[in-house]
Write a protein that holds these residues in place. Structure first.
Motif, short mmCIF file in Angstrom:
data_model
loop_
_atom_site.label_atom_id
_atom_site.label_comp_id
_atom_site.label_asym_id
_atom_site.label_seq_id
_atom_site.Cartn_x
_atom_site.Cartn_y
_atom_site.Cartn_z
N PHE A 281 39.34 -28.96 16.96
CA PHE A 281 38.24 -29.45 17.78
C PHE A 281 38.38 -30.90 18.22
O PHE A 281 37.65 -31.35 19.11
CB PHE A 281 36.92 -29.29 17.02
CG PHE A 281 36.57 -27.88 16.70
CD1 PHE A 281 36.01 -27.05 17.66
CD2 PHE A 281 36.81 -27.35 15.44
CE1 PHE A 281 35.70 -25.74 17.37
CE2 PHE A 281 36.49 -26.04 15.13
CZ PHE A 281 35.94 -25.23 16.11
N LYS A 282 39.28 -31.63 17.62
CA LYS A 282 39.33 -33.07 17.91
C LYS A 282 39.71 -33.38 19.36
O LYS A 282 39.35 -34.44 19.89
CB LYS A 282 40.31 -33.77 16.96
CG LYS A 282 41.77 -33.39 17.17
CD LYS A 282 42.67 -34.17 16.22
CE LYS A 282 44.14 -33.85 16.45
NZ LYS A 282 45.02 -34.63 15.54
N ASP A 283 40.44 -32.47 20.02
CA ASP A 283 40.87 -32.72 21.39
C ASP A 283 39.92 -32.16 22.45
O ASP A 283 40.18 -32.30 23.65
CB ASP A 283 42.28 -32.15 21.62
CG ASP A 283 43.33 -32.87 20.77
OD1 ASP A 283 43.15 -34.06 20.50
OD2 ASP A 283 44.33 -32.23 20.39
N LEU A 284 38.84 -31.51 22.00
CA LEU A 284 37.89 -30.98 22.97
C LEU A 284 37.13 -32.12 23.65
O LEU A 284 36.69 -33.06 22.99
CB LEU A 284 36.89 -30.04 22.27
CG LEU A 284 37.44 -28.69 21.79
CD1 LEU A 284 36.33 -27.89 21.13
CD2 LEU A 284 38.05 -27.90 22.94
N THR A 285 36.96 -32.00 24.94
CA THR A 285 36.25 -33.03 25.70
C THR A 285 34.75 -32.89 25.49
O THR A 285 34.20 -31.80 25.67
CB THR A 285 36.56 -32.90 27.20
OG1 THR A 285 37.97 -32.94 27.41
CG2 THR A 285 35.90 -34.02 28.00
N PRO A 286 34.07 -33.96 25.09
CA PRO A 286 32.61 -33.87 24.96
C PRO A 286 31.95 -33.71 26.32
O PRO A 286 32.55 -33.98 27.37
CB PRO A 286 32.24 -35.22 24.31
CG PRO A 286 33.35 -36.13 24.70
CD PRO A 286 34.59 -35.29 24.77
N TRP A 287 30.70 -33.27 26.30
CA TRP A 287 29.97 -33.01 27.53
C TRP A 287 29.97 -34.25 28.44
O TRP A 287 30.18 -34.15 29.65
CB TRP A 287 28.54 -32.60 27.22
CG TRP A 287 27.65 -32.48 28.42
CD1 TRP A 287 26.79 -33.41 28.90
CD2 TRP A 287 27.56 -31.36 29.31
NE1 TRP A 287 26.16 -32.96 30.03
CE2 TRP A 287 26.61 -31.69 30.30
CE3 TRP A 287 28.18 -30.11 29.36
CZ2 TRP A 287 26.27 -30.82 31.33
CZ3 TRP A 287 27.84 -29.24 30.38
CH2 TRP A 287 26.91 -29.59 31.35
N GLU A 288 29.76 -35.41 27.83
CA GLU A 288 29.69 -36.64 28.62
C GLU A 288 31.02 -36.97 29.28
O GLU A 288 31.06 -37.71 30.28
CB GLU A 288 29.25 -37.82 27.74
CG GLU A 288 27.85 -37.67 27.15
CD GLU A 288 27.81 -36.72 25.96
OE1 GLU A 288 28.91 -36.33 25.50
OE2 GLU A 288 26.70 -36.36 25.53
#
Length: 418
Positions: A258-265
């Motif tokens: 999960f660390k490379d997932l782009t946050p919504w912002e």
């Protein structure tokens, strides 16, 4: 040193004879050779040593005798020809492990094969950068956590049903999918309460699978289940997944999955098409007109109108965000988070059949259908949602509502990116 006196013939005659148990169940070879058979065969010890053929006269001795015989009446196992042993006898039900039937094992082997060859691509939308997680990491975690394993089985069974040519076979796989889904949800809820710190990855992955299952089931249940109700249940599920993400935020920052997932912002906002912009503006106008107040409006109605206006405006704002940030293969999965962003107040407005909330929800259904072009578990869900909401709003004479209905009906079709 004293020496023992010699034994006389008379004394020898008076000594007791050594007891001997005559073999009556010995093998044929030992009886012919007139030697003692240990009755442990076939083959017995004598025949084994001499590499001879060992046979017993009685057909009842076709198998070797057990070294101990269970005696349920006394609860103790007795050795053959000896004292009671220390092995306790309980019951065959408790001592014999219950194994799954051959048909169940074959089914689960089929479902795991389906996952590792096909389903892992289906759930992540054919995004190659996500393949390793869903093809390898998820099954490995499933070997450790039963709820995740049953989630894998449920989704695979549902996918087989989705593409089955035989309707009877399709129904069978749907039933199996529902069984595994119910089992997975029960186990998942139990684990959430007492989840250990190292379960953050499995819990989050399971949340994603349950969302896909909820939408996939809606495709098959549309004929006898209200899609709006399904979306409300899905809201609860997504909210639970969001709570997990929030509670495990620190662990997820360092998790390799999960660390490379782009946050919504961090999602890039694209320009909104004129057609969508017009639809969003119409929703804002409808919200203002329906929930506007005047000086003569009763105080209780003012408070309710303000509450509805704020709730629906929030939902419209995040819907606009989804239409600009979640319209590509890499980011469309984020649109499912809209159900969590709108909040429980909006869901309550849907349950109360508040007109503006229903119209906004209808536009979300159109967005879902547009982004379902190669995700079988979302296809038709948005269209069914739009059609059900149209039925709820058919009695409305408001021109904005009529225009919104026409827009949603026309745009609830898959749109594959060029």
């Amino acid at each position: 040193m004293d020496q023992k006196a010699p034994v006389t013939a008379g004394q020898k005659a008076t000594q007791p004879r050594r007891t001997h148990r005559k073999s009556r169940l010995g093998c044929v070879s030992c009886k012919q050779r007139r030697v003692k058979c240990d009755e442990a065969g076939p083959p017995c010890g004598q025949c084994r040593t001499r590499s001879m053929k060992c046979e017993y006269a009685s057909s009842k001795r076709s198998q070797p005798l057990p070294r101990t015989l269970p005696t349920p009446a006394t609860g103790v196992s007795h050795s053959i020809g000896g004292a009671p042993s220390e092995v306790r006898y309980t019951s065959p039900v408790n001592t014999t492990p219950r194994l799954p039937s051959v048909s169940t094992k074959r089914l689960e082997l089929e479902l795991m094969h389906q996952w590792c060859t096909v389903s892992y691509k289906s759930i992540c939308g054919n995004i190659e950068s996500h393949y390793n997680v869903w093809q390898n990491v998820v099954p490995q975690a499933g070997l450790k956590y039963d709820y995740l394993l049953n989630g894998i089985f449920a989704f695979s069974a549902l996918e087989i049903a989705a593409f089955a040519e035989d309707q009877t076979g399709s129904k069978e796989y749907i039933n199996r999918a529902m069984e595994y889904q119910n089992l997975a949800i029960t186990q998942f809820r139990s684990e959430i309460v007492n989840a250990s710190s190292d379960q953050h990855q499995a819990l989050c992955l399971m949340s994603s699978i349950l969302i896909a299952l909820g939408l996939g089931m809606a495709r098959f249940q549309a004929e006898y289940t209200n899609t709006v109700d399904t979306m409300i249940l899905l809201f609860e599920l997504i909210s639970g997944g969001g709570a997990i993400l929030m509670s495990k935020a620190d662990a997820l920052q360092n998790d390799p999955v999960f660390k490379d997932l782009t946050p919504w912002e961090g999602l890039t906002a694209q320009d909104m098409s004129p057609i969508v912009r017009s639809a969003m503006d119409r929703l804002v106008q409808l919200n203002d007109s329906r929930h506007g107040t005047t000086s003569s409006t009763p105080r209780e109605s003012v408070l309710q109108a303000i509450s509805h206006h704020t709730t629906c405006r929030k939902a419209i704002f995040y819907l606009e965000e989804c239409f600009t940030r979640c319209i590509g293969p890499e980011t469309r999965g984020y649109m499912l988070g809209w159900m969590n962003m709108v909040g429980r107040e909006f869901i309550q407005a849907i349950e109360q059949k508040e007109v503006v909330a229903l119209v906004v929800m209808m536009h979300y259904g159109a967005l879902m259908e547009q982004q379902s072009y190669d995700l079988w578990w979302i296809q038709d869900v948005g269209r069914h949602l739009v059609n059900e909401l149209i039925t709820e709003l058919d009695h409305e004479d408001d021109e904005n509502v009529k225009a919104a209905i026409a827009w949603a009906r026309e745009n609830s079709v898959p749109v594959r990116p060029k």
